[in-house]
Enzyme design. Structure first.
Site, short mmCIF file in Angstrom:
data_model
loop_
_atom_site.label_atom_id
_atom_site.label_comp_id
_atom_site.label_asym_id
_atom_site.label_seq_id
_atom_site.Cartn_x
_atom_site.Cartn_y
_atom_site.Cartn_z
N HIS A 1 -14.88 39.75 -43.93
CA HIS A 1 -14.56 39.40 -42.46
C HIS A 1 -14.03 38.17 -42.12
O HIS A 1 -14.18 37.03 -42.55
CB HIS A 1 -16.08 39.53 -41.79
CG HIS A 1 -15.91 39.23 -40.09
ND1 HIS A 1 -15.51 40.38 -39.23
CD2 HIS A 1 -15.99 38.19 -39.29
CE1 HIS A 1 -15.28 39.98 -38.18
NE2 HIS A 1 -15.51 38.60 -38.13
N ASP B 1 -25.32 44.03 -29.32
CA ASP B 1 -24.14 42.99 -29.32
C ASP B 1 -23.12 43.31 -28.31
O ASP B 1 -22.86 42.40 -27.61
CB ASP B 1 -23.52 43.16 -30.79
CG ASP B 1 -22.69 42.16 -30.76
OD1 ASP B 1 -22.76 40.87 -30.58
OD2 ASP B 1 -21.18 42.51 -30.95
N ARG C 1 -22.45 37.12 -22.29
CA ARG C 1 -22.30 35.85 -22.69
C ARG C 1 -20.87 35.56 -22.30
O ARG C 1 -20.54 34.15 -21.68
CB ARG C 1 -22.17 35.61 -24.30
CG ARG C 1 -23.54 35.84 -24.95
CD ARG C 1 -23.36 35.93 -26.36
NE ARG C 1 -22.30 35.04 -27.04
CZ ARG C 1 -21.89 35.35 -28.30
NH1 ARG C 1 -22.03 36.45 -28.97
NH2 ARG C 1 -21.08 34.23 -29.04
N SER D 1 -23.65 37.79 -33.79
CA SER D 1 -23.10 38.86 -33.39
C SER D 1 -22.24 39.29 -34.36
O SER D 1 -22.08 40.52 -34.85
CB SER D 1 -22.07 38.16 -32.21
OG SER D 1 -21.04 39.26 -31.91
N LYS E 1 -23.13 43.02 -37.03
CA LYS E 1 -21.96 44.12 -36.89
C LYS E 1 -21.80 44.59 -38.50
O LYS E 1 -21.58 45.61 -39.03
CB LYS E 1 -20.70 43.95 -36.29
CG LYS E 1 -20.88 44.09 -35.04
CD LYS E 1 -19.67 43.79 -34.09
CE LYS E 1 -19.48 42.11 -33.98
NZ LYS E 1 -18.92 41.72 -32.68
N1 URA Z 1 -16.48 37.75 -32.64
C1 URA Z 1 -17.70 38.40 -32.62
O1 URA Z 1 -17.79 39.59 -32.90
N2 URA Z 1 -18.72 37.71 -31.72
C2 URA Z 1 -18.80 36.62 -31.26
O2 URA Z 1 -19.74 36.09 -30.66
C3 URA Z 1 -17.38 35.78 -31.35
C4 URA Z 1 -16.54 36.32 -32.10
#
Ligand code: URA
Ligand code: CA
Length: 431
Positions: free
Chosen positions: A82, A161, A168, A183, A187
């Site tokens: 990632h 999320d 947020r 977050s 994923k």
């Molecule tokens: N990318 C994400 O997936 N989540 C975040 O909070 C910030 C960047």
């Protein structure tokens, strides 16, 4: 359990239990906890932060809030990579076939998202016929047969999320390391990876502008991954200037193919070797970094990685001839040179502004509904430390619009030229 008590506890800097964190995530996802309580709670986390255990619980609860991909029918250690996001970052397209050619199963779930250029899915769709709408069964079968498959992100992955990120965004709580880390990691866990290699970007074109913040984010994410039993490692890499030369979807596919042939830009090639080595180590396919790097270089030199990229394209309906003939990719109508306004050394390239220049040409989306022009983008001719003569090209715009003054002006303004030689910034800050 009452939400108000959980908010109060975090407000006062106390550590929350697994049950309390699960209560919040479940209640907020199903709508029984209102936005105003979630907002107060997020702000309390913003100021009070979270321990590694709390971040682990938050990540797990979010990853379990929707679909979870079960990759257990695929043999071997499934390693995912990632990147926290940068400008012109083509590494996924190169790394996937590169590590798969070394025997690591690559079950890649990718998204589109917003940004200066498209996501991995958009880039792959620049290849005629390539499609990512395949069934989970077909996806798993293809990874077992070929070692590589790419599927579009499930619509119901981590709904907690999605909802929290939107909240947020409007409550000034995006920029919180525990919230960003949980977050991203939620994923990755829901997408089924056994091991995760993180590429945390740092510099003007990155989410985290300073090395200190980037280190903290990398530490938080590796702590979460290891806390929940997934082998996680991180690299911090430079995003003070774009990676490689190409920024734009089809242009980045061409750059990826060149790199798989061993003819790619030096920085992009090196980053792929560094990240690929970590992936091979995590998958137990190599004992040392040197061994891993040698394996990656072998499949680059003998053509195995490129052939596997061709097999992936063919298996998912695309025209695999593109690996031998990149002129089959979408081509923009016009190529416009951006000349240097004076002679000297390139001293800085503001990556985020170069990204905006590419987006203005149509290479990226500003809103979810925008349609990307896959052919357009920017190819840099110079990087930091290079000498340029007045009038010589700094970059070439690939555009379908005859007039691209906005992009040209942005590049002239943000590719800085100095009379003194500047050293290129380090590519990798920390392993
Ligand atoms: N990318 C994400 O997936 N989540 C975040 O909070 C910030 C960047
Ligand atoms: Ca690039």
């Amino acid at each position: 359990m009452r939400m108000v008590d959980i908010i109060e506890k975090k407000r006062d800097g106390e550590e929350l239990s697994k049950q309390e964190i699960e209560f919040f995530v479940t209640g907020y996802t199903d709508g029984t906890i209102p936005d105003y309580q979630a907002s107060a709670f997020l702000m309390a986390i913003y100021f009070r932060k979270m321990t590694a255990e709390e971040q682990g619980h938050l990540t797990m609860a979010m990853s379990e809030s929707g679909d979870q991909i079960d990759l257990s029918a695929i043999e071997g250690v499934k390693v995912d990579k990632h990147s926290t996001g940068g400008v012109g970052d083509t590494t996924t397209l190169i790394l996937a076939p590169l590590v798969a050619a070394c025997g690591v199963p690559v079950a890649k779930m990718s998204g589109r998202g917003l940004g200066h250029t498209g996501g991995t899915l958009d880039k792959l769709e620049a290849i005629e016929g390539f499609h990512v709408e395949i069934s989970t069964e077909q996806f798993i079968q293809q990874v077992n047969d070929l070692k590589i498959a790419v599927i579009g992100q499930s619509g119901n992955l981590t709904p907690a999320d999605k909802k929290l990120y939107a909240l947020r965004d409007v409550t000034a709580t995006v920029n919180s390391i525990p919230l960003i880390a949980s977050s991203i990691m939620s994923k990755k866990l829901a997408a089924g990876a056994d091991a995760i290699v993180l590429d945390v970007k740092t510099g003007a074109g990155a989410f985290m502008k300073t090395l200190e913040d980037s280190k903290q984010l990398a530490d938080a994410m590796t702590a979460i991954g290891n806390e929940v039993g997934r082998n996680t490692s991180a690299v911090i890499s430079d995003m003070s200037q774009p990676l490689g030369f190409a920024i734009g979807n089809a242009l980045e596919v061409k750059e990826a193919i060149d790199t798989l042939k061993g003819k790619g830009p030096a920085d992009l090639t090196e980053l792929c070797l560094v990240l690929g080595s970590k992936m091979l180590l995590a998958a137990n396919k190599a004992k040392t970094e040197e061994d891993a790097r040698a394996q990656l270089q072998t499949v680059m030199e003998n053509g195995d990685a490129l052939r596997l990229f061709g097999s992936l394209i063919k298996a998912q309906g695309g025209n695999a001839d593109v690996v031998d003939n990149t002129s089959l990719l979408p081509q923009a109508r016009y190529q416009i040179e951006v000349p240097a306004v004076k002679s000297g050394y390139v001293s800085a390239i503001d990556a985020d502004e170069v990204g905006v220049a590419a987006m203005l040409l149509g290479a990226g989306r500003a809103t979810k509904e925008d349609v990307i022009d896959l052919a357009v983008g920017i190819v840099l001719c110079k990087k930091i430390g290079d000498y340029v003569e007045k009038g010589e090209a700094l970059a070439i715009l690939h555009t379908n619009k005859q007039h691209a003054e906005d992009s040209i002006n942005l590049l002239k303004e943000h590719m800085h030229i100095s009379s003194e030689k500047t050293a290129a910034p380090p590519l990798i800050y920390s392993l």
